[in-house]
Design an enzyme around this catalytic site. Structure first.
Site, mmCIF file in Angstrom:
data_model
loop_
_atom_site.group_PDB
_atom_site.id
_atom_site.type_symbol
_atom_site.label_atom_id
_atom_site.label_comp_id
_atom_site.label_asym_id
_atom_site.label_seq_id
_atom_site.Cartn_x
_atom_site.Cartn_y
_atom_site.Cartn_z
ATOM 1 N N GLN A 216 0.816 -1.223 0.000
ATOM 2 C CA GLN A 216 0.000 0.000 0.000
ATOM 3 C C GLN A 216 0.845 1.267 0.000
ATOM 4 O OE1 GLN A 216 -3.183 0.019 -0.437
ATOM 5 N NE2 GLN A 216 -3.607 -2.152 -0.112
ATOM 6 N N LYS A 239 -1.761 -3.044 -7.641
ATOM 7 C CA LYS A 239 -2.143 -1.907 -6.793
ATOM 8 C C LYS A 239 -1.436 -0.625 -7.234
ATOM 9 C CE LYS A 239 -2.759 -4.919 -2.782
ATOM 10 N NZ LYS A 239 -4.207 -5.008 -2.644
ATOM 11 N N CYS A 377 -9.094 -8.172 5.085
ATOM 12 C CA CYS A 377 -7.969 -9.088 5.366
ATOM 13 C C CYS A 377 -7.100 -8.558 6.490
ATOM 14 C CB CYS A 377 -7.119 -9.337 4.120
ATOM 15 S SG CYS A 377 -8.004 -10.135 2.805
HETATM 16 C C1 LIG Z 1 -0.880 -4.272 2.962
HETATM 17 C C2 LIG Z 1 -1.133 -5.432 2.036
HETATM 18 N N1 LIG Z 1 -0.293 -6.460 2.049
HETATM 19 C C3 LIG Z 1 -0.446 -7.508 1.235
HETATM 20 C C4 LIG Z 1 -1.493 -7.568 0.347
HETATM 21 C C5 LIG Z 1 -1.615 -8.743 -0.553
HETATM 22 O O1 LIG Z 1 -1.376 -8.369 -1.860
HETATM 23 P P1 LIG Z 1 -1.558 -9.422 -3.052
HETATM 24 O O2 LIG Z 1 -2.961 -9.957 -2.908
HETATM 25 O O3 LIG Z 1 -1.370 -8.622 -4.274
HETATM 26 O O4 LIG Z 1 -0.550 -10.484 -2.867
HETATM 27 C C6 LIG Z 1 -2.405 -6.527 0.308
HETATM 28 C C7 LIG Z 1 -3.572 -6.578 -0.586
HETATM 29 O O5 LIG Z 1 -4.586 -5.964 -0.330
HETATM 30 C C8 LIG Z 1 -2.210 -5.421 1.164
HETATM 31 O O6 LIG Z 1 -3.044 -4.385 1.149
#
Ligand SMILES: Cc1ncc(COP(=O)(O)O)c(C=O)c1O
Length: 419
Positions: A216, A239, A377
């Site tokens: 993020q 993202k 999450c």
């Molecule tokens: C802070 C953070 N870490 C890890 C992730 C996981 O990312 P990815 O699903 O692209 O592996 C996210 C996804 O929302 C996130 O916001």
């Protein structure tokens, strides 16, 4: 219910030409059930600008072949473009060496790589790993899996009511058994920007390496891994205006060299026999099999696009959006912002008295407004704030003040329907 059209409001005083930027994003002209799309779910996935789409089309239509394995022209071109993407991403985060950029499928993959290689080799029974209350599940579960396997222990940095890490408590968690720190640069659920540089320096004084989950942060601020002095830094393409299925794990050469491979297969070896396999050097050791070639090239185009606008300009503009949105939401009775840290990215998590976030999201969607509802999450964080779920509006540099107004009008309408 009816909310204002998304393009009528004057823009902030800064020189940021958001309308010109919006023209780069084909998806932003979509209508959802006849209403202009107001896309405020950028923390989940941001949208792709035309230059990234064009780069993907160019690769697929004129450069595609498998890499590293042939002498024919297309394979050589694809290999060159893939390695050029690595070079660009290394520059984007200011890595010292190109081979410190490992292509992964995303942040989750990068964190699992470190837990399963560095972690399995260097963390043992009774050792301790420090995490924080604010972590995304991706930066919790891989460490729990490791801790369970090895008999190690997870220690957690608490937060105050604003959603800021308590640094005194962080310091107190260290002891001779502390072997690793894994911390998010920016909280996806609250937007809190953590003081990772300070936290890394503190860990290093005790000889403890630090992984930063940068999912993020990278889309919103200039990240300089050498300045942070982090040992590992993981982020995702989708993202930061890039494709899905691609991400980067940065690691310091000295650590990456000490780590065993994560996955076995083609492209990560120097030689294979049934007696002994010799692994390739960096970065190939960590990139078994055919990698997401198009994804890596698209991600490099996204990094170029963000750099072209300027991460500092993006940061300043998004901060204006955040301040405007925060002031508007604070004026609404019965609406409470969760996460009021002094240093935040443009994320607004909120709850509305008497209305479940799922209903908020559903009604806003009927107005074309895309927000995320749920635990994001980050269930330990939700537990800390004693809420089962929030509604989260997360902004990108292509959002406008008019879209903030649309959100506020939408919330008012939700309250009219439910209260
Ligand atoms: C802070 C953070 N870490 C890890 C992730 C996981 O990312 P990815 O699903 O692209 O592996 C996210 C996804 O929302 C996130 O916001």
């Amino acid at each position: 219910m009816s909310v204002p059209h998304a393009a009528l409001k004057p823009q902030p005083a800064s020189a940021f030409d958001v309308e010109r930027i919006r023209a780069d994003f084909p998806i932003l002209v979509l209508k959802i059930d006849g209403k202009p799309l107001v896309y405020l779910d950028n923390a989940a996935s941001s949208q792709m600008p035309q230059p990234v789409i064009d780069r993907l089309v160019c690769y697929v239509t004129s450069q595609h072949a498998n890499i590293h394995r042939a002498v024919h022209t297309l394979s050589e071109t694809a290999t060159h473009e893939y390695e050029e993407a690595r070079r660009k991403l290394a520059r984007f985060i200011n890595a010292r060496e190109d081979h410190e950029v490992i292509f992964t499928s995303g942040t989750t993959d990068g964190i699992n790589l470190v837990a399963q290689t560095y972690g399995r080799k260097f963390i043992g029974k009774g050792d301790e790993i420090i995490l924080t209350t604010l972590e995304h599940h991706s930066n919790i579960v891989p460490w729990q899996m490791l801790a369970e396997e090895k008999g190690a222990k997870i220690r957690v940095v608490p937060v105050n009511d604003a959603g800021e890490l308590l640094l005194d408590e962080y310091e107190k968690l260290f002891n001779p058994r502390t072997k690793f720190v894994a911390v998010g640069h920016v909280s996806n659920a609250l937007g809190t920007i953590n003081p990772v540089k300070l936290m890394i320096a503190s860990a290093h004084v005790r000889g403890v390496p630090v992984l930063v989950d940068g999912a993020q942060a990278v889309p919103h601020m200039k990240v300089n891994v050498q300045d942070l002095d982090c040992d590992f830094y993981a982020f995702s393409g989708h993202k930061m205006c890039g494709p899905t299925g691609i991400g980067v794990l940065y690691g310091k050469t000295a650590l990456l060299e000490k780590m065993p491979p994560f996955k076995g297969g083609g492209d990560m070896i120097l030689s294979v026999s049934f007696k002994k396999t010799i692994y390739a050097g960096l970065p190939n050791k960590f990139e078994a099999g055919t990698p997401p070639i198009a994804g890596a090239i698209g991600l490099a185009a996204a990094a170029d696009y963000l750099s072209g606008i300027g991460l500092n300009a993006i940061n300043t503009y998004e901060h204006e959006l955040l301040e405007y949105a925060t002031a508007q939401i604070q004026r609404l009775p019965g609406v409470h912002i969760i996460g009021t840290a002094k240093r935040k990215t443009a994320v607004l998590s909120f709850v509305i008295d008497g209305v479940h976030p799922h209903d908020v999201g559903t009604l806003l969607n009927q107005e074309g407004i895309a927000v995320r509802t749920g635990h994001h999450c980050a269930q330990p964080m939700m537990e800390r704030f004693k809420v089962p779920a929030t509604t989260r509006a997360s902004f990108a540099f292509y959002n406008t003040l008019a879209e903030v107004d649309a959100l506020i009008a939408g919330i008012r309408e939700v309250q009219k329907v439910f209260l």
